[in-house]
Scaffold this active site. Structure first.
Site, PDB file in Angstrom:
ATOM      1  N   LYS A 116       0.803  -1.235   0.000  1.00 27.52           N
ATOM      2  CA  LYS A 116       0.000   0.000   0.000  1.00 27.52           C
ATOM      3  C   LYS A 116       0.835   1.283   0.000  1.00 27.52           C
ATOM      4  O   LYS A 116       0.498   2.215  -0.749  1.00 27.52           O
ATOM      5  CB  LYS A 116      -1.001  -0.014   1.161  1.00 27.52           C
ATOM      6  N   GLU A 201      -2.304   7.457   7.900  1.00 22.12           N
ATOM      7  CA  GLU A 201      -3.003   8.296   6.940  1.00 22.12           C
ATOM      8  C   GLU A 201      -3.896   9.234   7.732  1.00 22.12           C
ATOM      9  O   GLU A 201      -4.473   8.823   8.751  1.00 22.12           O
ATOM     10  CB  GLU A 201      -3.868   7.412   6.024  1.00 22.12           C
ATOM     11  N   GLU A 276     -10.134   2.294  -5.516  1.00 19.26           N
ATOM     12  CA  GLU A 276     -10.943   2.804  -4.400  1.00 19.26           C
ATOM     13  C   GLU A 276     -10.564   4.239  -4.068  1.00 19.26           C
ATOM     14  O   GLU A 276      -9.386   4.550  -3.934  1.00 19.26           O
ATOM     15  CB  GLU A 276     -10.691   1.968  -3.136  1.00 19.26           C
ATOM     16  N   ARG A 293      -8.538  -7.662  -8.502  1.00 19.25           N
ATOM     17  CA  ARG A 293      -9.356  -8.864  -8.685  1.00 19.25           C
ATOM     18  C   ARG A 293     -10.764  -8.450  -9.114  1.00 19.25           C
ATOM     19  O   ARG A 293     -11.110  -7.272  -9.070  1.00 19.25           O
ATOM     20  CB  ARG A 293      -9.483  -9.602  -7.345  1.00 19.25           C
ATOM     21  N   VAL A 296     -16.710  -8.757  -5.167  1.00 17.58           N
ATOM     22  CA  VAL A 296     -18.024  -9.300  -4.817  1.00 17.58           C
ATOM     23  C   VAL A 296     -19.115  -8.487  -5.518  1.00 17.58           C
ATOM     24  O   VAL A 296     -20.058  -9.043  -6.086  1.00 17.58           O
ATOM     25  CB  VAL A 296     -18.241  -9.266  -3.285  1.00 17.58           C
ATOM     26  N   ARG A 339     -25.994  -7.747   0.288  1.00 22.72           N
ATOM     27  CA  ARG A 339     -25.265  -8.977   0.619  1.00 22.72           C
ATOM     28  C   ARG A 339     -26.010  -9.714   1.716  1.00 22.72           C
ATOM     29  O   ARG A 339     -26.251  -9.158   2.797  1.00 22.72           O
ATOM     30  CB  ARG A 339     -23.863  -8.659   1.101  1.00 22.72           C
TER      31      ARG A 339
HETATM   32  C1  MV4 Z   1     -10.081   5.380   5.338  1.00 23.65           C
HETATM   33  C2  MV4 Z   1     -11.197   6.053   5.885  1.00 23.65           C
HETATM   34  C3  MV4 Z   1     -11.011   7.348   6.330  1.00 23.65           C
HETATM   35  N1  MV4 Z   1      -9.777   7.934   6.258  1.00 23.65           N
HETATM   36  N2  MV4 Z   1      -8.893   6.009   5.271  1.00 23.65           N
HETATM   37  C4  MV4 Z   1     -12.056   1.077   4.911  1.00 23.65           C
HETATM   38  C5  MV4 Z   1     -11.780   0.004   3.920  1.00 23.65           C
HETATM   39  C6  MV4 Z   1     -10.472   0.346   3.315  1.00 23.65           C
HETATM   40  N3  MV4 Z   1     -10.409  -0.010   1.935  1.00 23.65           N
HETATM   41  C7  MV4 Z   1     -10.323   1.799   3.530  1.00 23.65           C
HETATM   42  N4  MV4 Z   1     -11.317   2.193   4.477  1.00 23.65           N
HETATM   43  C8  MV4 Z   1     -11.347   3.464   4.941  1.00 23.65           C
HETATM   44  N5  MV4 Z   1     -10.165   4.137   4.879  1.00 23.65           N
HETATM   45  C9  MV4 Z   1      -8.753   7.247   5.721  1.00 23.65           C
HETATM   46  N6  MV4 Z   1      -7.555   7.845   5.651  1.00 23.65           N
HETATM   47  C10 MV4 Z   1     -12.426   5.378   5.915  1.00 23.65           C
HETATM   48  C11 MV4 Z   1     -12.492   4.064   5.459  1.00 23.65           C
HETATM   49  C12 MV4 Z   1     -13.775   3.432   5.483  1.00 23.65           C
HETATM   50  C13 MV4 Z   1     -14.467   3.187   6.689  1.00 23.65           C
HETATM   51  C14 MV4 Z   1     -13.950   3.526   7.940  1.00 23.65           C
HETATM   52  C15 MV4 Z   1     -14.660   3.296   9.116  1.00 23.65           C
HETATM   53  C16 MV4 Z   1     -15.924   2.668   9.057  1.00 23.65           C
HETATM   54  C17 MV4 Z   1     -16.448   2.319   7.841  1.00 23.65           C
HETATM   55  C18 MV4 Z   1     -15.734   2.564   6.648  1.00 23.65           C
HETATM   56  C19 MV4 Z   1     -16.286   2.217   5.417  1.00 23.65           C
HETATM   57  C20 MV4 Z   1     -15.597   2.450   4.259  1.00 23.65           C
HETATM   58  C21 MV4 Z   1     -14.348   3.074   4.294  1.00 23.65           C
END
Ligand code: MV4
Length: 459
Positions: A116, A201, A276, A293, A296, A339
């Protein structure tokens, strides 16, 4: 075209891949663990082979076992689906070494996006916006993490460099919390990914999780198929996804789509993939990671574009060029995926067991992907996702109405599922308005009262 394809997966995605192969005229080989001998994917495939005991480490993650099944049965291609070995660079490489085409990106791209901090670095250089965070290769020492926390200003997120999908992620609101949580997060990352490298981050509050589907051929041609809003998650497990994202306008969609395509182009990515982003309330967006990939929630994109992503992934793996240009991609209506998990909603526990009765919903604009049937026993060993209900409508409103009707019709007896939770969400005024962020499901947690209830108490 391939002569025979081995499906290195189980459940809904294994069935989805078998269906795509049927349409393409490719015979399939299913693999299964001893816990899955009665599974639907085994019955549906042309041939099948047991690859080991129930524990995934010894079956669906057992690379030598899967490779020997593929060569024994004369397969020339392997589709990994999602989860299991789908983002394992060693597996992709081992397939190629055994003379098998891995249906997916090259091993190099799996490894690159799996690191990452490296992905963040590459995107920064390519002009794709990323959140302020740790620079370089990430951090392993607490004092470096503390320096980053101070520089970024709290709150920050601790993320695993080898992680993804929120696994091992921790929000910390001050230096004390960081000192306490950093070693714990490192321990989790070590256990899950075999790496103690983390990165910090800046934590973006009330953001939406918006991801773009990209499709790339092996001749450096890349297009995107629009976005999916995946903000409705519980403990980093997605619950509902939809396309289009209710708050994107055409200008922002084009801007984010361009950034997603650029992300794939700069690394020379091939096959299907997902970029994303986090979308802030002020409409600023930031790259967070790329998934190498099929996902879902790919069905949501299929419903609005009419493009079969699994067939595309197979065609692209043969080296075929993309057959459409960005301008030819047409977006039609709105689609949502619900889901369905075998889980006890009150206790947040998986609910495996015997399905005494299964009736899938149907009708215009209703699509069900499931591995369930009457008399099937949901095993305890794997992910509890047992069905995906995907609805499509001319408008989001029509899709919502179809979802309500379909979820009332859907019957699964013998095991507990989250269908009642879906029906509750479908009556939530904020959800209906499309006004939600990544914190939405907190209001459905027992520990956290709904904002309305909290406001009532205070007044
Ligand atoms: C974050 C974020 C806020 N700030 N990164 C969650 C899954 C992963 N792919 C990245 N995710 C997140 N990264 C920063 N810097 C918020 C999420 C996030 C999330 C966080 C808390 C609860 C639910 C969430 C749902 C989607 C993404």
């Amino acid at each position: 075209m391939f002569k025979k394809l081995l499906v290195a997966n189980r459940g809904t995605i294994a069935i989805r891949i078998i269906r795509a192969c049927r349409e393409l005229g490719i015979p399939t080989v299913a693999v299964y663990s001893t816990a899955d001998k009665d599974a639907l994917h085994v019955r549906m495939a042309d041939e099948s082979v047991c690859i080991g005991p129930p524990a995934a480490e010894n079956s669906y993650l057992n690379i030598p076992s899967i490779l020997s099944a593929a060569t024994t049965f004369g397969a020339d291609a392997v589709h990994p689906g999602y989860g299991f070995l789908s983002e394992n660079g060693d597996f992709a490489e081992a397939c190629q070494r055994s003379g098998l085409t891995f249906v997916g990106p090259r091993a190099r791209h799996i490894r690159l996006m799996g690191d990452k901090p490296r992905a963040r670095r590459i995107m920064t250089r390519a002009g794709v916006p990323v959140l302020p965070g740790s620079e370089g290769k990430g951090v392993t020492e607490l004092r470096d993490a503390l320096a980053d926390g101070k520089r970024l200003r709290f709150p920050v997120l601790i993320k695993a460099a080898a992680g993804g999908g929120g696994k091992g992620m921790r929000v910390v609101r001050d230096a004390n919390e960081l000192s306490k949580m950093f070693p714990i997060a490192q321990g989790e990352s070590e256990a899950a990914f075999g790496s103690r490298t983390m990165y910090l981050e800046k934590y973006l509050e009330r953001a939406r999780h918006v991801e773009f589907q990209i499709v790339a051929d092996s001749h450096r041609d890349v297009i995107h198929l629009g976005e999916r809003d995946c903000s409705i998650q519980r403990r980093h497990q997605k619950v509902i996804e939809e396309s289009p994202c209710p708050v994107l306008n055409e200008r922002l969609r084009q801007k984010m789509g361009k950034a997603a395509v650029r992300a794939a182009e700069v690394v020379g990515y091939s096959n299907v993939g997902t970029v994303e982003f986090l979308l802030a309330p002020n409409h600023e967006f930031y790259f967070i990671e790329m998934n190498t990939r099929i996902q879902v929630e790919h069905g949501v994109t299929e419903m609005v574009t009419g493009i079969d992503l699994v067939k595309e992934s197979i065609r692209l793996a043969t080296g075929e060029p993309l057959r459409i240009k960005q301008k030819q991609v047409k977006f039609d209506g709105a689609a949502m995926e619900f889901r369905i998990y075998a889980e006890d909603p009150d206790r947040h526990l998986p609910s495996p067991g015997l399905v005494t009765h299964h009736h899938a919903a149907g009708g215009l604009g209703v699509r069900v992907e499931t591995a369930l049937y009457d008399g099937y026993r949901v095993p305890v060993h794997y992910d509890p996702l047992v069905a995906k209900l995907i609805v499509h409508g001319a408008t989001r409103k029509e899709a919502l109405a179809r979802a309500r009707a379909a979820l009332r019709e859907y019957q699964i007896d013998g095991i507990k599922t989250n269908i009642p939770l879906h029906l509750k969400i479908l009556h939530d005024p904020d959800f209906i308005r499309g006004e939600f962020a990544t914190d939405f499901l907190n209001r459905y947690e027992k520990s956290a009262p709904a904002p309305e209830a909290a406001a009532l108490k205070a007044s």
